[in-house]
Every structure is written in structure tokens, then in C-alpha cells.
Design an enzyme around this catalytic site. Sequence first.
Site, PDB file in Angstrom:
ATOM      1  N   LYS B  79       0.854  -1.198   0.000  1.00 13.86           N
ATOM      2  CA  LYS B  79       0.000   0.000   0.000  1.00 13.86           C
ATOM      3  C   LYS B  79       0.889   1.246   0.000  1.00 13.86           C
ATOM      4  O   LYS B  79       1.883   1.298   0.729  1.00 13.86           O
ATOM      5  CB  LYS B  79      -0.913  -0.023   1.233  1.00 13.86           C
ATOM      6  CG  LYS B  79      -2.005   1.064   1.210  1.00 13.86           C
ATOM      7  CD  LYS B  79      -2.909   0.926   2.437  1.00 13.86           C
ATOM      8  CE  LYS B  79      -3.991   1.994   2.466  1.00 13.86           C
ATOM      9  NZ  LYS B  79      -4.848   1.874   3.661  1.00 13.86           N
ATOM     10  N   SER B 154      -9.704   2.297   2.613  1.00 15.80           N
ATOM     11  CA  SER B 154      -8.798   3.007   1.728  1.00 15.80           C
ATOM     12  C   SER B 154      -7.870   2.078   0.952  1.00 15.80           C
ATOM     13  O   SER B 154      -7.322   2.469  -0.059  1.00 15.80           O
ATOM     14  CB  SER B 154      -7.953   3.983   2.539  1.00 15.80           C
ATOM     15  OG  SER B 154      -7.155   3.281   3.477  1.00 15.80           O
ATOM     16  N   SER B 178      -9.919  -0.081   6.807  1.00 18.10           N
ATOM     17  CA  SER B 178      -9.302   0.023   5.478  1.00 18.10           C
ATOM     18  C   SER B 178      -8.605  -1.230   4.980  1.00 18.10           C
ATOM     19  O   SER B 178      -8.227  -1.303   3.821  1.00 18.10           O
ATOM     20  CB  SER B 178      -8.310   1.184   5.451  1.00 18.10           C
ATOM     21  OG  SER B 178      -9.014   2.390   5.506  1.00 18.10           O
TER      22      SER B 178
END
Lengths: 499, 499, 99
Positions: B79, B154, B178
Site C-alpha cells: 500500500k 482506503s 481500510s
Amino acid sequence: MPMNYEQATAAYEPTLGLEVHVELNTKSKMFCSCATEFGAEPNTQTCPVCLGLPGSLPVVNAMAIESTILIGLALNCSIAPFSRFARKNYFYPDMPKNFQTSQYDEPICVDGYLDVEIETDEGPKTFRVDIERVHMEEDTGKSLHVGGSTGRIHGAEYSLLDYNRAGIPLVEIVTRIVPGTGKYAPLVARAYVTELRDILRSLGVSDVKMEQGSLRCDVNLSLAPIGSDKLGTRSETKNVNSLRSVERAVSGEFVRQANRLESGERIVQETRHFLEESGETRPGRSKETAEDYRYFPEPDLVPVTPDADWIEELRKSLPEKPSLRRKRLQEEWNVPAKEMESMVNAELLDVVEETVKLGADATRARSWWLGEVSRLANEKEVAPTTLINANQVAEVIALIVTGELTDKLARQVVEGVINGEGTPREVIDKRGLKVVSDDSALMIAIEAAIAAQPDTAERVRGGNLPAAGALIGAVMKATGGQADAAKVRELLLKHLGQS
Amino acid sequence: MTNIHSTAAQMSAALAAKEISSVELTQQHLDRISAVDGDVHAFLYVDTEGALAQAKAADELRASGKEISPLTGVPLALKDVLAQKGVPTTCGSKMLEGWRPPYDSTVVTKLKEAGVVILGKTNMDEFAMGSSTENSAYGPTHNPWDLTRIPGGSGGGSAAALAAFEAPLAIGTDTGGSIRQPAAVTGTVGVKPTYGGVSRYGLVAFSSSLDQAGPCARTVLDTALLHEVIAGHDERDSTSINQLVPQVVAAAKKLDVKGMKIGVVKELSGEGYQSGVSQRFQESLDLLVEAGAEIVEVSCPNFEYALAAYYLIAPSEASSNLARFDSMRYGIRIGDDGTVGAEEVMRRTRHLGFGPEVKRRIILGTYALSSGYYDAYYGSAQKVRTLLKQDYERAFEKADVLVSPTCPTTAFKIGEKSDDPLAMYLNDVATIPVNMAGIGGMSLPCGLAPEDGLPVGFQIMSPVMQDDRLYRVGATLEAALLSKWGKPLLANAPELAVR
Amino acid sequence: MAAISRDEVAHLARLSRIEMNDAELDHLASELDLILGAVARVQEVAQGDIPPTSHAIPLHNVFRADVVKPSLTPEESLSGAPATEGPRFKVPQILGEAE
Ligand SMILES: [Mg+2]
Ligand SMILES: [Zn+2]
């Protein structure tokens, strides 16, 4: 006609408050492992943490905690069983994260005091300065303003930033308001900062060099007409970078505020900057529209809960309090209070003590440091201790005691050391300053003197000791003043059967 | 023979058996990324050269006969919120366009030490603020199950990369869901470890007291293998827990829940939950009962306040964490035309550098921390946090783990909720309480909702540092589901067009 | 009644150093109004002497030893800077005063 200081103090009563920021002398920074060396090349002591790079996290330096607890204990504070860091949010390019990690409503040390003594018209008087809190925080980076006409921050074309100082541990010591100082406010302020500095130095927690910014003082002052029970609006004077400036900042601000009040103007609550050259202050940022710092507990750090054993251990390690030490040394050295005070004011107490510890007698150590060395330092406008060290002075004194140097020669040696000609020994050798102490060499001169003045010699042999002066004088003259007069006297009297 | 559809455990075995090299395996995934990522847009940056170099190093390490991690040579998607030295790290924000960190996050350090091959950086909502990955400054990620739908957020990029077989492993971060919510809507597995279980050092902070990095994969065992690589105490993160990592791999292999008490949280069901979501959740409970677990109902009455408290605490911390993006030291700088000062340039940069959701939360957080509002908002939210912890403590007295649907609905259409922040926030209603209490949470796929054929997530919650329970229950349920379906859920996903 | 006014939003934007035009201020004021209306619910239960929780996992006394470790090189430190001059970060003129 503006009021002078005397008129101002006759009409107004001051309320004084002092905030002192001390840079701790830890090896590494408050929240990261970067070095804290003063004067390093820009941005060489920076890492993700102290640059506030995205993703970096702080970890508290244990030594900084220990130093702060020591300071708190030395200032008679309670050590909080639970304290916490908070974020103080405001934007400033010097501050990498745009918040300062500081302590807010949960500081580590609270409710202490420091007694300071000053000379008043009625003799010595002690003022108790209450300490509200001692807390930890981090220093900011340094900016350099380039271009523009004045070189000051305003009108600069751009700024350059060095974050070496960012994250150096700072301890902030905040007093409560000190009431009732009257016209002595400047002296109390100075005495407080002096005593505080001495304590910090004795604890070994900071370099306490005001000129390098490792000890910085903010002076808060407000005035009210004498007899009124209202508190006035205060100003906060920053940038006060010497003990003398602390005193001048208070008196200067006293006069400025008194004159404003006198002419019916109001005092603006603001930050002011002390101007070293004029002793005046100029306005900085107005605090009328107070910044909202949005303090909240620092989520990246966990609470500090020092256990009682640790605190007791630290309490036991506290060194002698500087004011008590002064009293003790005064007795040990048997010096008048005035002399003691001049040593303290000249910041020479430590070095004199060190010189004494190296074997010098107190009287000589004191007089060399306060006398010749200070005189030369004054000429050069530097601190005496930057010119010569305790070892060198002690060595010179030892040479005087053993008769190898006269006072007069010793002054030349000290001058040589200060001029960088080397150690006292090296100066003596290079300049050929050695006292003629070789007995046989002196004996030749003594015999020559006796031969030249046989009548005088006869009178000495008959017990008229004062008559020996003429013979000694002749020997001194013959040796070009390099002989030790006491030694000459001793040898001469012995030779004439008088000892 | 292994291929991109294999599990990481299978890839690991194939590497160990020398059936394939890491370079070949990595190249297969790089090829897959170039074939499908034009449509999926899971990656913001593909580090082709770096990944192949790491793969080569992993092959050499294996050949050297030294002891290696089970995941040595297995590719992973990272990420873009985690710092990787020299590799662009944008956090999905224009603000950090072009920034290459000069340091590695601890997660990346651990991945590198284990020889895991980092393929590149995955898309995300800007600074992890969002539940759909629509808030990325670089365009949305598309859900491989239906390219017109969101992949969650996210960490939508990481989840989509797994579901699109672009990587067998991924790292996510979970502040309010997330990791788990994207896992739920893409039919993959994601774990938010206990807060402090995985170091946050180098994780660009959104909300420091809630953020936690965690493992993502297509199976529970793969997730456990990755968990053990990245977890553990880190002295650079003060909030890191100094305890042994729970034995999650062993737990994932246990496949036994006999005698375990599974608590169904009453408040995380009913109104607002899509019928197909509730149905698949119920069926999973039945499977767990068949496997020998006991189902108990628990009540967490304060959960209804969790969302409100979260939307005060997270924005408050974010407003402070994101203050550092000021264009002075890194990132983009906008509007420095030489006529305005630093403060104005900060304002201009932050105006254009941040997207609407980030600005919304900064302003909200600034408000919640302001003097005068602090107690009512931030202060109250912190009290709610206490109540949530107490709810969990009581619930864990009755049950070994707690369960709920991971989110109320399946993946919605891109654009469907972008104008309604409150509706968007409701996605995280079931995941947020876990972050608020710092406990562990997992989402694993439990079927497709009959009404839309989209994946449904099953959430498991475990007490602090009992993350192994997540894996024990998760792996048992996964095995039961697999034997019921006959093939993994992702085998039902439509074939992506290969370009 | 609106919980937050446009002027308040403008003040918050100033505090957080974000330039905002009138349209943005208006839009944000109405959004924040809705959001604040929803989150204000926390006050319903957060009464009395409930202790606040700032860290879910209660650790304390996490320190590091006072040991110097290598810093970044100045090149690394300056590597992300929008502008530099020599070994320093170059920034627009700084107006106003530091703390
Ligand atoms: Mg301060
Ligand atoms: Zn540093």
C-alpha cells in the site's frame, strides 16, 4: 518629559514572571538518535524523525527525562506520578511537523520554588520565586534570512533552513508571577536566572551558554499603579541572551510601560524582542488574537510514570546547592562577602575552586583570576576562562610558591600563555624568564655585593637585619630582577651567620 | 505447477521444490499487472526493476542454503502509505507526487529481511481517508468482480491486486476498516492486527492512535504467513507492544474450533444490512456450529456511538498529522512566485495539493480540537472510546471471539456515494469499533450475496494480542466454506480482459 | 440552526493553512453542518466522570537510551526538498515571528 527608572518605580508596582528554556546537553536529540553537537554543518544532524518526514515516529530519550526530573528536584518541585506529552499545533517553517511535541496540562514537574538573595538598600533580602512547572519539549530548526535591505526577517527575499537544532531537548521552567519586587524587579530577575543557571550547571544537565542559546529567557512584565490591586496587561520579552540583558530587559520594559501608562495609552499584550545594543524592546507578534494551539495528547508517545525508587535515587544524587556551596567556600577560603560576590558575578567561582583543587592557595587563585587574568580578558572582551585554564594558573602559582617565579615574572608567563606561546613551562623557556634560583649563581652575586659594601655586611653580621636590604637590592640589580628576593635574603642572611 | 492463481503457500512450496524461481514467479506477476492493471488500476507504481532485483537476490539466498523465511521470493503489493526507500510514496495524494523517501518503514525492512519481493505501490484513498479508493488523486481502483464498482477503501488497491491475481500477498493499513472492508468487497482476506502488534514506523500517519498495518492475501493461511513476517516489537515505535507475536500460522493450521465460544454482536446486524449479507453471515455461523463452536449473543450497547466518536478522533489526529505537508521540506510546492511569503505558499499548496475529503477532515478535526469545542467533541469522543473498550471487555468475558458481517453492503457503484460523505462513512460501522479499542480483526469471504452476486465479508474480532484466535476461527470457517463450494470464492470472479 | 457558520469555516481554514474560495467555504460549511450534527451524538453518552481513552493499549515509560546513531546524509535529508541552496532547505520568505 519621559519618566526615568526611578520615577517609574516610584509610581508603578511590577509583576514579574520568567520563562527559561534550557537546552539539555544530552548526546542525542529528544525524540531521535541524531547528535546534538553545536555548530555542525547544516542539516548533517537530521533524520526522518527530526525532519518530520511522513511516517516517522518519536521515541523519548531516557536521559532527557532523567535530567528534567533532576532539575525539578533541584527546584523543590513535586515529580508527577503521571505525565504526558501533547502536541502544540501551529505552523512555522522552523518546526518540521508544524506541531511542537511539548507538555501541556500534564507536566513532569510542578510546584517548586527557588530562593534568591539580592542586595537592597536595607541589606541582603531573600525573594522566593515560585516555580509553576518544569516541562519537556523540543527545539526548532534555525532559519537564515537572505536578501532584503535589513537582513532581518522582514524584507528578506527568501529563507534557508537548517534543522540540526530541531528536536534538541528543551526544558521549560516557568515561574508563577513574582509579586512585590518593586524597584528590585531587575535584580530579582537577574538573581533568579543566575541562581537557576548555577543550579543547572551544577547538575551537569546543560551547557547553560546564554550566548549560544542553550539557556534562553523570556521576561513577562506587567505594571499597576502602586496601591492598585489590579493586574496590568503583560508583555513577553524574548531573546534575552545574557544575565545583564535580563536585568536590562526588565528595567527597560518597566520604563517603557510606565511611560505608556503615564500618557494614557494601554499596554498591548504582545511578544517583544530585546535589542542588545539599546537595551530597549521592539514589538513582535501581537497576542491579541491568541493562536489556538489545539493541544491534545501526543498519540505517538505513551505516558511517563516515573516510579518512586527512581526519583529517590535521583534525589540522592543531587549535588550541593550552589548558594550553599558559595557559603561553604566563603568560609573555607576565608574571604569577605564582597569578594565572593565579585567572583560569582565574574562567573569565576568554578574556575577558582578548580584552581584551588589543583593545589593553589585560595587567596592567590582568587587574585590571579580576578586580577591579572580578568584584566587581560577585559582588554580582549572575552571571558577569562576562554584565555587560560585552571591547570595553567595553578602551575604558575606553584612556580611562585617554589620561588621559581616572582609575581612580576609570573604576569609575563600568564601573558605568554594567553598569547598562545604555549604552556607556562614553554613560555618560561622561550622568554628566558626563569628566576635565578641556582644557589651557586646567586652566591656569586651575593659575595660580590658583600665585597662591594663591606661596612653594610658588617652591620648585618652584628644583628642589624634591616641593613640587609641594601645588599639584597644590589643582588637583585646584578641579576636583572630575575632572582627571587626572598631566596636572596635567605642565602644572604645565612652567609652572614644570621639565620 | 504453480501459477498466479496459486496461494502464497503453494508458491512458497514450489519455490522450495525449485519448480520455479522467484525471478520467474515475479515476472509472471509483472506480466499479469501489465495485462490487467490498465482496467483495474490497483497499482500507482510498479517497481519492475526493483522487484526483479529482489527476486534475483531471493533466488541467490535460497541457493546459498541459508535459513530463509517461508515467503522468501514470493511477490507482494505494498500500500502506498508505507515508506519504501527510493520508491515513490504518494499516499494517493498529489501533495507527495514524486516523493521518494530516504528511508524504509519497519514493515518494508521486515519484508526485505524475509526476502519478500515488493512489486510496487498500490492505490488508496488519499492519506487513507475513504472507503472506496475514489479519493485517490490518481483516479479510482476498480473492483475485479465488477469494474464499475468500488474495491473498498482506503486499501482498495491492495485488495484489488489480490482479487485480480496481480499479487498473492499485499500490505494494507486499517484505521477504521481500510484492510477489512476492501477484503470484504473483493472476496479476499485481510487482518488488522492488535494495535501495536505491527510497527507503525514509516506508515504515513492518518490517525496515529488507530492506524495499524496488516497482512492481506487470498487465504487465511497466506495472511498468517505474512502476519508473522511483519509483526513484532519495534523500538522505533513507542506504541509497539513488547511481547511475543501470537502464533498465527500454527493457529491457521489448527482447523478446530471445538468448544470455542463465538459471540455475535447484536448491534452489528439488522437495519442497514443488505439481506444477502445477513444471509451469508448466518450460514457461516451454522458452519461454525457444525465445526463444534458455540454461538452466544453479546450486546455492545455503545457501538452505536462508535462511528460518531471515530469521525471526531480520526480527523482530529489527522489535522495535526497532515500539518507537516506544507511544501517546505518535501512534496510539491505551489504558488511560490517570489511575491508572497512562506505562509501564503503553504496555503496555496495545501489548497491544491489536498483533495476535498482530506480538506473536509482537516477542517473537521481542527474544529474538534479548538479551544471551546475540545471537551464537547474530542474529549467526549475519547470518553466514548472508554465505553467501547468496556463493551468489548464485557463481551469477551462471554465469548472467545466476536463476529459480525464486515460491512453492511456489498460493493457499491463508483460515484454512487461520492457526494454524500455521511452515507460513505456508514460503510465502516462494523469495522470501526475494533480500531477504537485497539483489538484484532479479520475479514474473510463468506459467499456471494444472492441479489447481486458480489462477495460478502465475515468479520472476526479477538481480544488484545490474541490475534491467533482470528486465524483459528477464520481458517476453520474458510475450510468449511471451501468444502461446501468445492472451489475458492474467487474462482467465481469474471475473467478480466487481458490487454 | 447551523452548528457551524461560514465565517467559522474560514477561521478553521486559516488555522489549518488552507486557502479556500467562497464557493468552497459555502459548500464545506453545509457539509460540516451535517457531519457535526451526526457526530455530536457522542455527547449523549459521554457524560460524567468517564475517563478519556487516548491510547487503546495502555503502555507507559517507553524510552530509548541516549545514544547517537547515524543521521541521514545531508543529500538524503535534502533529497525531497522543492528547493535548496547549498546544504539548506530554501523556502519563501518567512514573515511573522517564531515562538
Ligand atoms: Mg514552550
Ligand atoms: Zn533526527
